[in-house]
Design an enzyme around this catalytic site. Structure first.
Site, PDB file in Angstrom:
ATOM      1  N   ASN A 418       0.715  -1.555  -0.247  1.00 12.07           N
ATOM      2  CA  ASN A 418       0.102   0.106   0.100  1.00 12.07           C
ATOM      3  C   ASN A 418       0.413   1.498  -0.609  1.00 12.07           C
ATOM      4  OD1 ASN A 418      -2.371   1.888   0.102  1.00 12.07           O
ATOM      5  ND2 ASN A 418      -2.884   1.445   1.732  1.00 12.07           N
ATOM      6  N   ASP A 419       1.506   1.514   1.259  1.00 13.90           N
ATOM      7  CA  ASP A 419       1.911   2.329   0.538  1.00 13.90           C
ATOM      8  C   ASP A 419       3.526   3.044  -0.161  1.00 13.90           C
ATOM      9  OD1 ASP A 419       0.768   4.052   3.627  1.00 13.90           O
ATOM     10  OD2 ASP A 419       1.786   2.951   4.698  1.00 13.90           O
TER      11      ASP A 419
END
Lengths: 490, 100
Positions: A418-419
């Site tokens: 994600n990040d």
């Protein structure tokens, strides 16, 4: 054995270790490099055994060597690759324990100790003790014995700083003090060192684990090296220092890749450093919605994720309109890049990922993997997991190498990350991830994201890739189920 | 030159050399590198063997033995898992030859 001979042996073995590390820079020669290092270590132990004058301690030493060998062969053969981070953590801790015991025994049994010996022994004891407790806490968190989320006490930073100060004072007192006995000082040093390591590690969240593990790796080497100074053992000093340098370098690489300063990791809680994380509903435990059939590794990760979300065994629901797209997208794509994250590891989806990429390749498509430096729980973790399922290492690409290729890529498939792909890192000033280098997945023509949900990652910053976009398809749910969905459309 | 100065110089030189060599290791191999380095940090076993030999009391010898066990696990397990990991890295050609 004369000192001169031992110096020569030390120099040769140190060079051997350096040669071993040199060979580690190429994947083909790395196994040989590791064996050379191991051989040097064996020779070093033999040299020490020959050189040491044992007076009645020999039975203890032989017994200890036997027990240690048996235990370690058992451990090394049993550990699973997903458990490597906690294994390294545990072993670091044992190294720290050994160094602090060596330091204590030096102070208590050594004769004619000068100021140099006493101050270095104190330093080694303190660093060894904090390595021990810090590593055990880190390993416990990684193994799910302690909660993964950072635990922050009131005035935590002040407490940590105070413990560090006391540690320094005790180290200074050891060589100069007469009123307090050496034994008392050693016990105090060990206690405060353990306390400091515990305070430091207990508030580290899942995301900072790679940094913490690297840092403790470094400190275990430094502790050994300084214990070597106290003992006047030149080989111990040099090899310990090499390990210290390596851990430090990896720590700095990790910090750079996560856009965090080392001091932030040591002295402040990640949650406090991230203003956005408090506003966002981000890392909440997901246990309530998780079906019962979860194993320990999955529940441990409910919180404090960096780039990925925990997984469940729920099938991935795909809207009917997208269902059709999926097949066309996969069929259309000639070049594919897969971005794996810890979500893939949690769901143990590597085997399916291998099947999936094999199938794509058999259709004449090029498939590569883009590995972010902090993906997983320790440096290089993803590479090991993918290598375990026989994915050739040529396909595993580093961030800087593959980023320029994204604009020419037809399809990017994100699996539990994600990040590390959040474009907000380039634009959202003031958020914790601003300035963090990311994989430019958004530059590719099309994107399929197989994540658990669309909650912000550990950093608590919303990911614009989750907004409706004709070129982005979300497959939410367990990574295994999502990959199976993909496979069924091939 | 006194022994202290030599030891400190060795420390600095080893740090610099190690730093330089490790910089060349690709991130692909960072996990095995780390567990290999971890095994090397068990070099402290040399120190603990030396002080255990000197220890007079039984408590001292037992503490020393504990330290030896800990350090040896660090060394042997560390090199063992590193070897296991490194053997998993297969080349494209290599795997094809094996499977065919």
């Amino acid at each position: 054995m004369s000192d001169t001979l031992y110096y020569v042996i030390s120099a040769v073995l140190s060079l051997g270790v350096l040669l071993g590390i040199r060979l580690m820079s190429n994947v083909k020669t790395a196994p040989l490099g590791n064996r050379i290092s191991a051989l040097c270590m064996l020779l070093a132990i033999i040299a020490t055994m020959v050189r040491t004058d044992f007076s009645g301690s020999l039975p203890y030493i032989i017994a200890a060597l036997l027990v240690g060998t048996l235990l370690s062969v058992y451990m090394a053969a049993r550990v699973k690759m997903i458990q490597m981070p906690q294994m390294v953590g545990l072993l670091n801790g044992l190294g720290g324990l050994a160094s602090s015991l060596a330091a204590i025994l030096t102070v208590l049994t050594g004769s004619m100790l000068g100021k140099f010996e006493l101050s270095t022994a104190g330093l080694a004891l303190g660093i060894g003790a904090l390595t021990l407790s810090g590593s055990l806490v880190a390993a416990g968190k990684l193994h799910g014995i302690f909660p993964q989320k950072p635990i922050v006490f009131p005035a935590h930073s002040a407490l940590t700083a105070f413990a560090a100060l006391v540690l320094v004072v005790l180290m200074v007192l050891l060589p100069i003090s007469q009123p307090v006995s050496h034994l008392t000082l050693c016990l105090l040093l060990a206690f405060v060192g353990l306390l400091f390591g515990w305070l430091f590690a207990i508030r580290v969240g899942g995301a900072d684990m790679p940094i913490t593990i690297s840092l403790l790796n470094s400190s275990s080497g430094v502790a050994a090296s300084i214990a070597g100074m106290a003992l006047g053992d030149i080989l111990l000093v040099s090899v310990g220092a090499i390990v210290g340098a390596s851990g430090l370098l990896l720590t700095l690489i990790m910090c750079r890749a996560m856009n965090r300063r080392l001091t932030q990791v040591i002295f402040s809680s990640p949650a406090k450093q991230a203003p956005a994380a408090e506003a966002a509903p981000a890392p909440q435990p997901v246990e309530p919605v998780v079906p019962a059939a979860q194993d320990v590794t999955e529940t441990e990760d409910a919180q404090a994720e960096i780039e990925e979300e925990p997984v469940t065994a729920e099938p991935a629901p795909v809207p009917a309109a997208q269902e059709a797209d999926l097949g066309t997208w996969l069929a259309d794509a000639q070049s594919v890049i897969v971005i794996p994250g810890y979500g893939m590891a949690l769901s143990q989806a590597q085997e399916l990922v291998k099947q999936f990429t094999d199938k794509l390749e058999s259709q004449g498509k090029t498939v590569r993997f883009a590995i972010h430096p902090v993906a997983g729980r320790m440096p290089g973790h993803m590479n090991v997991l993918l290598a375990e399922v026989d994915i050739p290492y040529e396909l595993l690409c580093e961030m800087d190498e593959i980023n320029p290729d994204f604009p020419n890529t037809d399809l990017v498939i994100v699996i539990g990350a994600n990040d590390v792909i959040n474009p907000a890192a380039n634009t959202a000033e003031g958020t914790p991830i601003y300035g963090m280098p990311i994989l430019d997945a958004d530059k590719a023509r099309r994107l399929i994201i197989c994540n658990f949900d669309t909650k912000p990652g550990y950093a608590g910053v919303d990911n614009p890739l989750y907004e409706p976009n004709p070129d982005i398809l979300l497959l939410l749910g367990d990574a295994k189920a999502s990959i199976e969905t993909l496979l069924s459309h091939l | 030159m006194s022994k202290e100065i030599i030891l400190i110089l060795v420390f600095i030189a080893a740090m610099l050399l190690g730093y330089k060599l490790i910089n060349a290791v690709p991130s692909l191999l960072h996990t095995p590198l780390m567990s290999g380095m971890n095994a090397l940090s068990g070099i402290t076993i040399l120190g603990i063997i030396a002080v255990t030999a000197l220890a007079g009391s039984v408590v001292g010898k037992l503490l020393g033995a504990l330290g030896i066990v800990a350090a040896l696990i660090n060394v042997v397990s560390g090199f063992g898992v590193t070897d296991r990991m490194l053997r998993m890295f297969h080349s494209n050609k290599g795997t094809k030859e094996e499977s065919e």
